[in-house]
Design a protein around this motif. Structure first.
Motif, PDB file in Angstrom:
ATOM      1  N   PRO A 179       0.828  -1.029  -0.073  1.00  0.00           N
ATOM      2  CA  PRO A 179       0.164  -0.024   0.105  1.00  0.00           C
ATOM      3  C   PRO A 179       0.817   1.305  -0.021  1.00  0.00           C
ATOM      4  O   PRO A 179       1.740   1.201   0.977  1.00  0.00           O
ATOM      5  N   LEU A 180       0.454   2.288  -0.658  1.00  0.00           N
ATOM      6  CA  LEU A 180       1.397   3.290  -0.852  1.00  0.00           C
ATOM      7  C   LEU A 180       1.660   4.018   0.388  1.00  0.00           C
ATOM      8  O   LEU A 180       2.570   4.753   0.618  1.00  0.00           O
ATOM      9  N   MET A 186       7.602   4.093   5.366  1.00  0.00           N
ATOM     10  CA  MET A 186       9.076   3.423   5.713  1.00  0.00           C
ATOM     11  C   MET A 186       9.844   4.397   4.864  1.00  0.00           C
ATOM     12  O   MET A 186      11.019   4.426   5.460  1.00  0.00           O
ATOM     13  N   CYS A 187       9.464   5.030   3.814  1.00  0.00           N
ATOM     14  CA  CYS A 187      10.364   5.897   3.340  1.00  0.00           C
ATOM     15  C   CYS A 187      10.736   7.317   4.104  1.00  0.00           C
ATOM     16  O   CYS A 187      11.923   7.713   4.319  1.00  0.00           O
ATOM     17  N   ALA A 230       2.600   4.547 -12.992  1.00  0.00           N
ATOM     18  CA  ALA A 230       2.992   5.991 -13.081  1.00  0.00           C
ATOM     19  C   ALA A 230       2.391   6.988 -11.966  1.00  0.00           C
ATOM     20  O   ALA A 230       2.901   7.868 -11.551  1.00  0.00           O
ATOM     21  N   ASP A 231       1.031   6.741 -12.142  1.00  0.00           N
ATOM     22  CA  ASP A 231       0.295   7.295 -11.056  1.00  0.00           C
ATOM     23  C   ASP A 231       0.741   7.245  -9.512  1.00  0.00           C
ATOM     24  O   ASP A 231       0.865   8.107  -8.810  1.00  0.00           O
ATOM     25  N   ARG A 232       1.347   5.938  -9.296  1.00  0.00           N
ATOM     26  CA  ARG A 232       1.821   5.571  -7.856  1.00  0.00           C
ATOM     27  C   ARG A 232       3.100   6.511  -7.541  1.00  0.00           C
ATOM     28  O   ARG A 232       3.434   7.161  -6.685  1.00  0.00           O
ATOM     29  N   ILE A 233       3.747   6.684  -8.673  1.00  0.00           N
ATOM     30  CA  ILE A 233       5.155   7.300  -8.551  1.00  0.00           C
ATOM     31  C   ILE A 233       5.046   8.741  -8.640  1.00  0.00           C
ATOM     32  O   ILE A 233       5.419   9.557  -7.690  1.00  0.00           O
ATOM     33  N   SER A 234       3.959   9.230  -9.484  1.00  0.00           N
ATOM     34  CA  SER A 234       3.534  10.671  -9.176  1.00  0.00           C
ATOM     35  C   SER A 234       2.856  11.108  -7.823  1.00  0.00           C
ATOM     36  O   SER A 234       3.346  12.277  -7.411  1.00  0.00           O
TER      37      SER A 234
END
Length: 258
Positions: A179-180, A186-187, A230-234
């Motif tokens: 999950p994002l 974590m990041c 792409a949406d997740r990274i954005s």
């Protein structure tokens, strides 16, 4: 600083799963994904590092020129993605420098495999980002390696980021499958502990990999690929910018290390 990096190679991963794919398709899939990445980075006005194989670069010099024109860093990912000889270290560097007209400072071994640091230094590289300092069965066992940057044989080592203590890898598969919100947590924890993140992805992740008959990939590789990725990274980039985290090339980060 958050270091986004992308490994541009001839897309040969299907071979690992018993499928064949033409060289033309290998190039076109990587190129399609690279185009999406460049648009994404331009949209968010951030710079990144592209580790390129000489083989890809020689066949797609226009893409390499576009990467450079957009202000991103070119580093070496070897000469070929599935073939390595020691002489490829210097040869790939020379090819990329000739194509870009810029000095190539960094190296990343294909599939994050071990590489002789003395040879890296002899080939003229300043830094090496070929270590995933975690344990993944059948792939890595680098628990004895430092978790953050260190020097070895006169070369700056920049391991891929993992979380403190348990060393959970913050790599491409994590961004596909968790999950994002958990990834951001974590990041954030790792960034606060280390002062930076070193994250790596591949252009082909930004294309539709959910084609079992063509690629034979397991579900954890196919999940959230193409536009979903792409949406997740954005979303991740926007979140990081909202926290005032800076993005930059690996070369820029290296210059801050005393």
């Amino acid at each position: 600083m958050i270091l986004l990096s992308f490994d541009i190679e001839e897309f040969d991963m299907p071979f690992e799963y018993g499928k064949t794919i033409s060289f033309e398709d290998q190039l076109s899939i990587s190129t399609e994904g690279t185009g999406k990445i460049l648009s994404l980075l331009k949209q968010h006005q951030i710079k990144a590092t592209f580790y390129c194989t000489a083989n890809y670069a020689l066949n797609k010099p226009d893409i390499i020129a576009e990467i450079v024109a957009n202000g991103h860093e070119i580093a070496s990912h070897g000469y070929y993605h599935s073939d390595f000889k020691v002489e490829h270290l210097r040869q790939s560097k020379e090819v990329l420098e000739q194509l870009t007209g810029k000095k190539v400072s960094g190296y990343r071994m294909a599939r994050m495999m071990p590489v002789d640091e003395k040879e890296i230094f002899q080939a003229g590289y300043v830094y090496n980002s070929s270590i995933n300092p975690t344990f993944l069965p059948g792939r890595y066992n680098n628990l004895k390696k430092p978790r953050t940057w260190f020097y070895q044989d006169k070369v700056l080592q920049l391991p891929s980021s993992v979380t403190p203590t348990v060393r959970f890898p913050l790599f491409w598969l994590t961004f596909h499958n968790l999950p994002l919100g958990l990834i951001k947590w974590m990041c954030n924890r790792t960034y606060k502990k280390d002062g930076y993140l070193n994250l790596y992805f591949h252009p082909w992740e930004f294309t539709n990999l959910n084609q079992p008959e063509r690629f034979n990939f397991p579900s954890y590789v196919m999940k959230n690929t193409g536009n979903h990725f792409a949406d997740r990274i954005s979303n991740f980039i926007a979140w990081a910018k909202s926290k005032n985290y800076l993005f930059g090339t690996t070369e820029e980060f290296v210059k801050t290390i005393k």
